[in-house]
Design a protein around this motif. Structure first.
Motif, short mmCIF file in Angstrom:
data_model
loop_
_atom_site.label_atom_id
_atom_site.label_comp_id
_atom_site.label_asym_id
_atom_site.label_seq_id
_atom_site.Cartn_x
_atom_site.Cartn_y
_atom_site.Cartn_z
N ARG A 457 0.77 -1.26 0.04
CA ARG A 457 0.08 -0.14 -0.01
C ARG A 457 0.87 1.31 0.08
O ARG A 457 2.09 1.12 0.35
N PRO A 458 0.20 2.25 -0.57
CA PRO A 458 1.30 3.63 -0.33
C PRO A 458 1.66 4.03 0.94
O PRO A 458 0.81 3.90 1.74
N ASP A 462 2.80 11.10 7.13
CA ASP A 462 2.04 12.07 7.90
C ASP A 462 1.10 11.02 8.58
O ASP A 462 0.68 9.98 8.50
N GLU A 463 0.56 11.73 9.71
CA GLU A 463 -0.22 10.96 10.92
C GLU A 463 -1.37 10.41 10.34
O GLU A 463 -1.99 9.23 10.44
N LEU A 468 -3.97 5.30 8.74
CA LEU A 468 -4.92 4.47 7.61
C LEU A 468 -3.94 3.23 7.28
O LEU A 468 -4.36 2.16 7.01
N TYR A 469 -2.73 3.33 7.07
CA TYR A 469 -1.73 2.51 6.58
C TYR A 469 -1.59 1.22 7.72
O TYR A 469 -1.79 0.06 7.31
N LYS A 470 -1.71 1.68 8.85
CA LYS A 470 -1.66 0.68 10.00
C LYS A 470 -2.86 -0.09 9.99
O LYS A 470 -2.96 -1.22 10.31
N THR A 475 -5.81 -5.41 9.17
CA THR A 475 -6.80 -6.26 8.15
C THR A 475 -6.10 -7.21 7.32
O THR A 475 -6.38 -8.37 7.33
N HIS A 476 -5.01 -6.56 6.76
CA HIS A 476 -4.29 -7.55 5.96
C HIS A 476 -3.72 -8.96 6.78
O HIS A 476 -3.68 -10.00 6.29
N VAL A 477 -3.06 -8.45 7.78
CA VAL A 477 -2.46 -9.71 8.44
C VAL A 477 -3.44 -10.56 9.07
O VAL A 477 -3.34 -11.90 9.20
N GLU A 478 -4.54 -9.77 9.75
CA GLU A 478 -5.55 -10.71 10.32
C GLU A 478 -6.54 -11.70 9.08
O GLU A 478 -6.40 -13.11 9.36
#
Length: 765
Positions: A457-458, A462-463, A468-470, A475-478
């Motif tokens: 993902r990009p 910035d916070e 959003l990335y986290k 979700t991806h890991v789960e």
């Protein structure tokens, strides 16, 4: 009739003649004839007694058949065949019909003969009263039936309408211009108190002359078929006519052997021909006997003479009316031989009464008695068959109860053993599932870096973008962990669970073999959805305390070098991403903090900021010390190695710094972020391995326990149903026992009824 026989006839004589067997008083010239007979010798009483007895028997028979019908309606109808049901219904209808006939039955005497032969006079003489119209020529124009009534006043009934008794002389007289048709029946009801013969259920039927109509067949069908005795009244002044013979020949065509008496009436005319009296009597007797024996075939030669009489009905009626009025009879007022004719009329009455009673009992009761005796025999056989069936069915049901009770007990014992086996099997499978899930989850945790690196993902620092990335990484890991675990475990575990369920169902089938429960088992299997394990790994919640460190730190900065030289950091070398020992210490601090329970993310962040402030203070202190150390060392090195070496070394150091600084790109930050995330998530995931495996094993246990609970309920329902069937069978056995007792009562009733019918037959028939 008994009063007629018992009557004492007192005769006033002028000395011209006397009766041979009377007591004679020569002084008073009064003679008395006493015909000795008591009421107990009255043969008509036999019919009355028989009628009462047969009615009582038929009341018992009707009650018995109704009891059988009631028993049949309370019985298991499958035990009865259709012919048995029809037999019971027909018996009820037949006995009811016979009872109606018996209630109306009486002794019927029909008088026939040519016109003006004195039929009505003969009936009046028997009744001792001028009841029916009589006279010269054709008098009676219709059928007159005389029977007794309990009322005190006589009356007649014509076409269901009641009329005064005086109307009979007008309606039934052929001289009347408005006379009735020759087939019309007028019923004359005479008080029984005025005529003793009517006490004994005797009915006398007067008829028009057989020579006035050709409609004899209709007469026979209407009024002759139920007659017990026929009296042919002929005219002694002539001979027996062919019209009279033809009528009785027609009667014989429909009644096989009618009882016929012949009265040669007006025999008082023979007093004027005393010389030929015996010859004329013999001539009449011969012709009458020939008619009864040869033409009719109803009597033999010896008995035929006892059915032929020579009388004068008008004389008997006159004498009886005088006696009824209390007068004495003057023989001089009667023709010669009156006493002989009167005696013969009395003899006729006796004999026809005997024949009437015997014939009536036979014709009215004989056939009915035989029918009921046969019916009771059929009922006895029917009850024997039902009793046998009842015993067989009862024994069969008792055997079923025994088998079902043994089966219920066996099912309970075997199912308890089966339950223990299933519990052990579920326990073993649960342990296997827990072990497999634990092993698989450990393997997936070791490969977590690969799963995280696959996340594309990009990445921005910035916070908002970083949060959003986290979130997407969580979700991806789960999803990745869940998908990998499903691919490794779900298929095999589902097969194991389904196999265990199938073994449970097959095991229950050993206890349940009935068709409906087999179908319920199939429905139970088809209604179950495929079992799927649910792996509850909530990475977002689990890694909610993860805090990344993306600030640039030179691997060979003063802080790291001071730590190496002073031993504060325990050694350390830089990494390609520029993180130093301070970073490692912070990571350790963060990890240790993450392992402790926290109330919220803000609390963790405050702890991290406090730790950072401490590190900055340490850097300042280190900087002041390093300056002094650098100055001291620099002065020594300059003297030792010279400025050139120091310059070159400094240049290399600067180049390294510049390289690392320019290498600290977004990609490097993303890699550093993922490494930090993997390290943090690995520790967190290892904490929930036991919890996740226990959760999966609990799902399996719950699924199998639920299946077995449903099967257990089905077995309980099956056992309950069998117990209800046992209870129902026991109730049916009790009913059969009661029905067997009822059959025994009915068998006793039918034996008693048969015995009474046979006694009646022996007594009267």
């Amino acid at each position: 009739m008994a009063s007629i026989i018992n009557r004492s006839l007192t005769i006033v004589s002028n000395g011209l003649s006397s009766f041979s067997h009377t007591a004679t008083n020569n002084n008073n010239n009064i003679m008395t004839l006493d015909f000795n007979s008591t009421g107990d010798d009255n043969p008509l009483r036999i019919f009355v007694s028989a009628k009462k007895d047969i009615n009582d028997l038929f009341i018992k028979a009707e009650k018995f058949v109704k009891n059988v019908d009631q028993f049949y309606r309370s019985y298991d109808e499958s035990m009865f065949e259709q012919n048995n049901i029809n037999f019971i219904e027909n018996s009820i209808e037949k006995i009811s019909g016979i009872r109606d006939v018996l209630a109306r039955n009486n002794m019927k005497v029909a008088f026939f003969g040519r016109t003006s032969n004195g039929k009505s006079t003969v009936i009046n003489a028997i009744l001792q009263n001028k009841i029916l119209p009589a006279g010269i020529g054709h008098t009676t124009n219709c059928f007159l039936q005389v029977e007794g009534t309990d009322e005190t006043e006589p009356y007649i009934v014509l076409e269901d309408q009641r009329h005064n008794i005086e109307s009979v002389k007008h309606l039934a007289n052929a001289l009347n211009t408005e006379s009735l048709g020759d087939s019309t029946l007028v019923k004359v009801y005479w008080p029984k108190s005025k005529c003793s013969i009517l006490h004994d259920d005797v009915v006398l039927v007067d008829s028009p002359g057989t020579d006035v109509t050709a409609n004899l067949d209709k007469w026979i069908d209407l009024y002759c078929l139920d007659a017990d005795v026929f009296v042919l009244v002929s005219n002694a002044e002539s001979t027996l006519m062919q019209t009279e013979k033809n009528f009785f020949i027609k009667v014989k065509e429909k009644l096989s052997k009618p009882n016929i008496f012949i009265l040669n009436n007006r025999w008082d005319a023979s007093a004027h021909e005393l010389d030929s009296l015996d010859l004329v009597r013999k001539q009449h007797l011969k012709r009458d006997k020939d008619f009864l024996v040869n033409d009719m075939g109803v009597l033999d030669e010896n008995n035929a003479q006892n059915h032929v009489f020579f009388v004068s009905a008008i004389e008997v009626l006159r004498a009886r009316l005088e006696l009824e009025e209390g007068k004495q009879i003057n023989i001089s007022n009667y023709a010669h031989g009156f006493e002989s004719r009167f005696r013969e009329f009395i003899d006729f009455e006796k004999k026809f009464e005997q024949c009437l009673s015997k014939s009536a009992v036979q014709t009215k009761f004989g056939q009915h008695t035989l029918e009921v005796i046969k019916m009771t025999d059929d009922f006895n056989q029917f009850l024997m068959e039902i009793s046998t069936k009842t015993i067989d069915v009862r024994n069969e049901k008792r055997n079923q109860i025994k088998i079902m009770k043994e089966r219920v007990q066996k099912i309970k014992q075997q199912f308890q053993i089966f339950t223990n086996e299933v519990k052990l099997q579920i326990c073993n499978l649960v342990k296997q599932v827990e072990q497999k899930v634990s092993t698989a989850l450990n393997d997936e945790i070791r490969r977590l870096s690969t799963l995280v690196n696959d996340f594309d993902r990009p990445f921005n620092t910035d916070e908002i973008s970083l949060n959003l990335y986290k979130k997407e990484l969580h979700t991806h890991v789960e999803q990745g962990l869940g998908s990998n675990l499903k691919s490794r475990l779900s298929s095999a575990l589902s097969c194991n669970v389904e196999a265990t369920q199938r073994q449970m169902i097959d095991g229950v089938k050993r206890f349940i073999s009935e068709m409906n429960f087999d179908q319920l088992l199939l429905n139970q299997v088809s209604s179950q959805q495929d079992f799927k394990l649910i792996y509850r790994i909530n990475c977002e919640s689990l890694c909610s305390d993860f805090q990344e460190d993306l600030e640039f730190r030179f691997s060979y900065g003063f802080f790291q070098l001071v730590r190496v030289l002073t031993g504060a950091g325990g050694g350390g070398g830089g990494s390609s991403n520029g993180m130093n020992g301070s970073k490692n210490e912070m990571d350790k601090s963060n990890l240790s903090l993450s392992q402790k329970p926290s109330n919220s993310l803000s609390h963790n962040q405050s702890l991290i900021r406090t730790t950072t402030d401490h590190l900055d203070l340490l850097d300042k202190l280190a900087s002041s010390r390093s300056t002094i150390i650098v100055l001291a060392v620099g002065g020594s090195l300059i003297r030792v190695i010279g400025w050139h070496v120091i310059a070159i070394t400094s240049a290399i150091y600067v180049l390294l710094y510049v390289y690392e600084r320019f290498s600290w790109t977004t990609r490097a930050k993303e890699n550093a972020f993922k490494k930090q995330y993997v390290a943090h998530a690995t520790k967190k995931l290892r904490l929930i391995i036991d919890l996740t495996s226990a959760n999966c094993s609990h799902q399996v246990q719950q699924e199998l326990s639920s299946t077995f609970a449903r099967l257990n309920r089905m077995v309980d329902q099956f056992v309950e149903q069998m117990q209800k069937e046992i209870q129902k069978l026991e109730q049916e056995v009790q009913l059969l026992n009661h029905q067997e007792q009822m059959i025994a009562v009915l068998k006793n009733e039918v034996r008693t009824l048969t015995s009474e019918l046979q006694n009646f037959s022996e007594k009267y028939l």
